[in-house]
Design an enzyme around this catalytic site. Structure first.
Site, PDB file in Angstrom:
ATOM      1  N   GLY A  89      55.436  37.162  44.945  1.00  0.00           N
ATOM      2  CA  GLY A  89      56.525  38.100  45.157  1.00  0.00           C
ATOM      3  C   GLY A  89      56.316  38.848  46.454  1.00  0.00           C
ATOM      4  N   ALA A 130      56.474  42.686  48.595  1.00  0.00           N
ATOM      5  CA  ALA A 130      55.898  44.003  48.334  1.00  0.00           C
ATOM      6  C   ALA A 130      56.755  44.766  47.325  1.00  0.00           C
ATOM      7  CB  ALA A 130      55.790  44.794  49.638  1.00  0.00           C
ATOM      8  N   GLY A 134      57.351  43.879  41.667  1.00  0.00           N
ATOM      9  CA  GLY A 134      57.086  43.882  40.228  1.00  0.00           C
ATOM     10  C   GLY A 134      56.099  42.821  39.792  1.00  0.00           C
ATOM     11  N   SER A 166      52.751  42.613  40.173  1.00  0.00           N
ATOM     12  CA  SER A 166      51.528  43.135  39.545  1.00  0.00           C
ATOM     13  C   SER A 166      51.805  43.618  38.128  1.00  0.00           C
ATOM     14  CB  SER A 166      50.936  44.274  40.381  1.00  0.00           C
ATOM     15  OG  SER A 166      50.456  43.792  41.615  1.00  0.00           O
ATOM     16  N   ALA A 196      40.084  43.569  40.807  1.00  0.00           N
ATOM     17  CA  ALA A 196      40.896  44.392  41.708  1.00  0.00           C
ATOM     18  C   ALA A 196      40.362  44.258  43.129  1.00  0.00           C
ATOM     19  CB  ALA A 196      40.854  45.853  41.260  1.00  0.00           C
ATOM     20  N   HIS A 231      47.692  52.081  40.127  1.00  0.00           N
ATOM     21  CA  HIS A 231      47.330  50.815  39.486  1.00  0.00           C
ATOM     22  C   HIS A 231      46.318  51.057  38.360  1.00  0.00           C
ATOM     23  CE1 HIS A 231      49.008  47.335  41.831  1.00  0.00           C
ATOM     24  NE2 HIS A 231      49.376  48.342  42.587  1.00  0.00           N
ATOM     25  N   ARG A 242      47.843  52.472  35.173  1.00  0.00           N
ATOM     26  CA  ARG A 242      48.643  51.530  34.379  1.00  0.00           C
ATOM     27  C   ARG A 242      47.796  50.672  33.468  1.00  0.00           C
ATOM     28  NH1 ARG A 242      51.987  49.428  38.961  1.00  0.00           N
ATOM     29  NH2 ARG A 242      50.772  47.520  38.697  1.00  0.00           N
ATOM     30  N   ARG A 243      46.538  50.458  33.838  1.00  0.00           N
ATOM     31  CA  ARG A 243      45.699  49.528  33.080  1.00  0.00           C
ATOM     32  C   ARG A 243      45.130  50.196  31.838  1.00  0.00           C
ATOM     33  NH1 ARG A 243      43.694  48.173  38.469  1.00  0.00           N
ATOM     34  NH2 ARG A 243      41.711  49.212  38.079  1.00  0.00           N
ATOM     35  N   ASP A 265      44.197  40.559  41.267  1.00  0.00           N
ATOM     36  CA  ASP A 265      45.269  41.270  41.962  1.00  0.00           C
ATOM     37  C   ASP A 265      44.677  41.958  43.203  1.00  0.00           C
ATOM     38  OD1 ASP A 265      47.663  42.426  42.629  1.00  0.00           O
ATOM     39  OD2 ASP A 265      47.752  43.780  40.918  1.00  0.00           O
TER      40      ASP A 265
END
Length: 213
Positions: free
Chosen positions: A13, A15, A18, A20, A37, A55, A58-59, A90
């Site tokens: 994708g 920048a 969506g 990630s 990471a 990031h 979110r995990r 990622d």
């Protein structure tokens, strides 16, 4: 490894497309997740620190996080010890950026591209040898203008190489646009008259295609 035996999903994708978040949604279907990471640290950059923090927030806290500059060999060792059910990387883009910046002054342009190709092949082989589903996130960087700097053009060429390398090896490829995820490849789908019907997919689709336990 033949494509139909591959356990790799390449999630492409642009920048902030969506991709990630899609990878994380996919991984959430497995019980134990390792997250490689590759963002690394940039000194004196609050913007970068905030991005990394978003990031991390979110995990889920129980996910195992492995951060660059740990290399893929270290990731492989940790995965063998911890035995996660799935690995997220990622992303390829940041991994390549660090590789380029680390070696930019040490090689000529031709030598550097060859070195980056060798590093890319090693990365893919180590991921294939993990013998578990791997969700690999990467940016498509070839749709914009030609970069004005030498390093920018080298980066774009190196990313084109590694994306094609992983695409050839992957079982599944998706492309995210505004959080809508299009299937570009499923190596189990047979071409008919040179055409294979593709469409929008969700996280459950990726899980069902890669989960082999």
């Amino acid at each position: 490894m033949e494509n139909n035996q591959s356990t790799i999903a390449l999630l492409l994708g642009g920048a902030h497309s969506g991709k990630s978040q899609f990878a994380e949604n996919c991984a959430a279907h497995w019980r134990s997740v390792a997250y490689y990471a590759t963002g690394g640290q940039i000194e004196n950059s609050p913007e970068w620190e905030n991005r990394i923090l978003r990031h991390k927030e979110r995990r889920p806290s129980h996910w195992l996080t492995i951060e660059y500059p740990m290399e893929i060999d270290d990731v492989a060792t940790i995965c063998k010890q911890e035995n996660p059910e799935v690995l997220i990387m990622d992303c390829l883009t940041l991994w390549m950026g660090w590789k380029l910046s680390k070696n930019f002054q040490s090689y000529s342009q031709i030598q550097l591209l060859k070195h980056l190709e060798t590093e890319s092949i090693h990365l893919l082989k180590e991921i294939q040898n993990l013998n578990l589903p791997v969700l690999v996130v990467s940016n498509e960087v070839g749709e914009g203008v030609v970069p004005s700097s030498e390093s920018g053009r080298l980066f774009r060429e190196a990313m084109g190489y590694i994306n094609q390398l992983f695409a050839e090896a992957a079982k599944l490829i998706s492309f995210s646009i505004a959080s809508q995820n299009l299937l570009l490849k499923n190596s189990n789908m047979k071409m008919q008259n040179g055409f294979s019907p593709l469409g929008i997919i969700n996280a459950e689709y990726i899980f069902s295609e890669l989960n082999f336990k």
